[in-house]
Design a protein around this motif. Structure first.
Motif, mmCIF file in Angstrom:
data_model
loop_
_atom_site.group_PDB
_atom_site.id
_atom_site.type_symbol
_atom_site.label_atom_id
_atom_site.label_comp_id
_atom_site.label_asym_id
_atom_site.label_seq_id
_atom_site.Cartn_x
_atom_site.Cartn_y
_atom_site.Cartn_z
ATOM 1 N N GLN A 45 35.544 49.422 26.460
ATOM 2 C CA GLN A 45 35.298 48.139 27.111
ATOM 3 C C GLN A 45 36.606 47.452 27.501
ATOM 4 N N VAL A 46 37.601 47.550 26.641
ATOM 5 C CA VAL A 46 38.898 46.942 26.926
ATOM 6 C C VAL A 46 39.543 47.597 28.143
ATOM 7 N N LEU A 47 39.554 48.928 28.159
ATOM 8 C CA LEU A 47 40.187 49.647 29.269
ATOM 9 C C LEU A 47 39.401 49.491 30.564
ATOM 10 N N LEU A 48 38.083 49.583 30.474
ATOM 11 C CA LEU A 48 37.266 49.482 31.679
ATOM 12 C C LEU A 48 37.311 48.078 32.268
ATOM 13 N N SER A 49 37.439 47.057 31.422
ATOM 14 C CA SER A 49 37.550 45.699 31.956
ATOM 15 C C SER A 49 38.826 45.551 32.774
ATOM 16 N N SER A 50 39.925 46.160 32.307
ATOM 17 C CA SER A 50 41.169 46.135 33.076
ATOM 18 C C SER A 50 41.028 46.905 34.377
ATOM 19 N N PHE A 51 40.375 48.054 34.318
ATOM 20 C CA PHE A 51 40.199 48.870 35.517
ATOM 21 C C PHE A 51 39.343 48.143 36.549
ATOM 22 N N VAL A 52 38.218 47.586 36.110
ATOM 23 C CA VAL A 52 37.295 46.932 37.043
ATOM 24 C C VAL A 52 37.937 45.707 37.685
ATOM 25 N N THR A 53 38.570 44.859 36.872
ATOM 26 C CA THR A 53 39.188 43.657 37.434
ATOM 27 C C THR A 53 40.345 44.001 38.364
ATOM 28 N N SER A 54 41.134 45.011 38.008
ATOM 29 C CA SER A 54 42.242 45.415 38.877
ATOM 30 C C SER A 54 41.713 45.930 40.211
ATOM 31 N N ALA A 55 40.662 46.763 40.149
ATOM 32 C CA ALA A 55 40.089 47.312 41.374
ATOM 33 C C ALA A 55 39.520 46.205 42.260
ATOM 34 N N VAL A 56 38.744 45.306 41.671
ATOM 35 C CA VAL A 56 38.136 44.218 42.444
ATOM 36 C C VAL A 56 39.214 43.311 43.033
ATOM 37 N N ASN A 57 40.220 42.979 42.242
ATOM 38 C CA ASN A 57 41.290 42.101 42.735
ATOM 39 C C ASN A 57 42.043 42.724 43.901
ATOM 40 N N LEU A 58 42.398 43.999 43.774
ATOM 41 C CA LEU A 58 43.149 44.658 44.838
ATOM 42 C C LEU A 58 42.314 44.803 46.106
ATOM 43 N N ILE A 59 41.037 45.115 45.945
ATOM 44 C CA ILE A 59 40.152 45.216 47.116
ATOM 45 C C ILE A 59 39.999 43.855 47.783
ATOM 46 N N ALA A 60 39.878 42.798 46.966
ATOM 47 C CA ALA A 60 39.739 41.450 47.523
ATOM 48 C C ALA A 60 40.983 41.033 48.296
ATOM 49 N N VAL A 61 42.153 41.313 47.743
ATOM 50 C CA VAL A 61 43.395 40.975 48.436
ATOM 51 C C VAL A 61 43.510 41.775 49.735
ATOM 52 N N ALA A 62 43.126 43.051 49.695
ATOM 53 C CA ALA A 62 43.147 43.872 50.913
ATOM 54 C C ALA A 62 42.189 43.314 51.966
ATOM 55 N N ALA A 63 41.015 42.857 51.535
ATOM 56 C CA ALA A 63 40.047 42.282 52.471
ATOM 57 C C ALA A 63 40.585 41.000 53.100
ATOM 58 N N VAL A 64 41.214 40.155 52.288
ATOM 59 C CA VAL A 64 41.809 38.931 52.825
ATOM 60 C C VAL A 64 42.953 39.270 53.780
ATOM 61 N N GLY A 65 43.722 40.301 53.428
ATOM 62 C CA GLY A 65 44.779 40.748 54.333
ATOM 63 C C GLY A 65 44.227 41.194 55.682
ATOM 64 N N ALA A 66 43.082 41.902 55.644
ATOM 65 C CA ALA A 66 42.444 42.322 56.897
ATOM 66 C C ALA A 66 41.993 41.110 57.701
ATOM 67 N N VAL A 67 41.455 40.096 57.011
ATOM 68 C CA VAL A 67 41.051 38.863 57.697
ATOM 69 C C VAL A 67 42.275 38.185 58.332
ATOM 70 N N GLY A 68 43.391 38.180 57.595
ATOM 71 C CA GLY A 68 44.610 37.599 58.132
ATOM 72 C C GLY A 68 45.079 38.309 59.394
ATOM 73 N N LEU A 69 45.001 39.638 59.395
ATOM 74 C CA LEU A 69 45.397 40.399 60.585
ATOM 75 C C LEU A 69 44.459 40.121 61.756
#
Length: 260
Positions: free
Chosen positions: A99-123
């Motif tokens: 649970q500890v490791l998967l929580s880090s993996f899930v939040t990291s994945a969601v955060n990076l995807i969200a930032v990438a999506a916002v970057g696409a919106v910016g472009l």
């Protein structure tokens, strides 16, 4: 408790990532306005032309910097929340190592995807702001909608859908594999190095990446029967590497680091 871990991780990162996302939108708008001035001005002043060129260059570079910064935020958060005093407190909670490791993996994945999506919106905003005449955009949209039925019919063909599905699966699995490699490198760096743990993590990430690429290359050469099977085989190899990397990280955290 897993949901609480996720909530805690999101709260710990989105104060910085929120600023990055707002900055990406601002950079897109600023760069788009600069492009529009250069395109629309009949006789731009020399100093304004130089300034706009610098603004456009800085805006494009800023997108890259924000992407790297978002990744660094996730790496630092994983290190601090799992391998420091905060990590000790995390492992005293009534949660499992998975649970500890998967929580880090899930939040990291969601955060990076969200930032990438916002970057696409910016472009996209940059491109829209750069359009000198929206009549051109309107005509382009009309042409697109006229051609859309034919494009959709081609896209929904079985072979195209299969290829698109394989590409999507490959992107997801490759992204997951890359993120797990980074987390594993941080874990090994903390285990092996007494000082300069982040530098050790960078070195181990390079080593792990070489191993990953070597295994992938050998597997593709030995097992691929035809070009059509390459995408499916690549997804399978990346999945194997991701699963192996995760369980190696779990073993190191659960058995070697003794953080419980």
């Amino acid at each position: 408790m897993f949901a609480k871990l996720l909530k805690m991780e999101f709260r710990s990162t989105w104060n910085v990532l929120g600023i990055l996302c707002l900055s990406l939108v601002g950079a897109g708008l600023l760069g788009g306005l600069a492009i529009r001035y250069l395109v629309g001005a009949s006789a731009p002043k020399e100093w304004l032309e130089v300034l706009c060129t610098l603004v456009i260059t800085a805006a494009v570079l800023f997108f890259v910097v924000c992407g790297v910064a978002a990744l660094i935020v996730q790496i630092v958060r994983f290190d601090r929340s799992r391998f420091t005093d905060e990590g000790y407190l995390t492992f005293t909670l009534p949660v499992t190592t998975h649970q500890v490791l998967l929580s880090s993996f899930v939040t990291s994945a969601v955060n990076l995807i969200a930032v990438a999506a916002v970057g696409a919106v910016g472009l996209i905003l940059m491109g829209l702001c750069a359009i000198p005449d929206f009549e051109i955009l309107r005509k382009g949209m009309e042409i697109f909608w006229q051609e859309f039925p034919e494009l959709w019919a081609r896209f929904t063909q079985a072979d195209v859908l299969q290829a698109f599905g394989l590409l999507l699966v490959n992107a997801i699995v490759a992204f997951s594999n890359e993120l797990i490699l980074i987390m594993l490198a941080v874990t090994i760096g903390y285990l092996v190095a007494k000082k300069h743990k982040i530098l050790a993590a960078v070195a181990f990430y390079y080593i792990l990446h070489v191993v990953d690429l070597t295994f992938t290359g050998v597997s593709m050469v030995k097992l691929a029967e035809s070009p059509d099977s390459l995408l499916g085989l690549l997804a399978l190899v990346n999945l194997i590497m991701a699963v192996a990397g995760y369980f190696l990280m779990y073993f190191l955290v659960d058995k070697k680091l003794n953080l419980n």
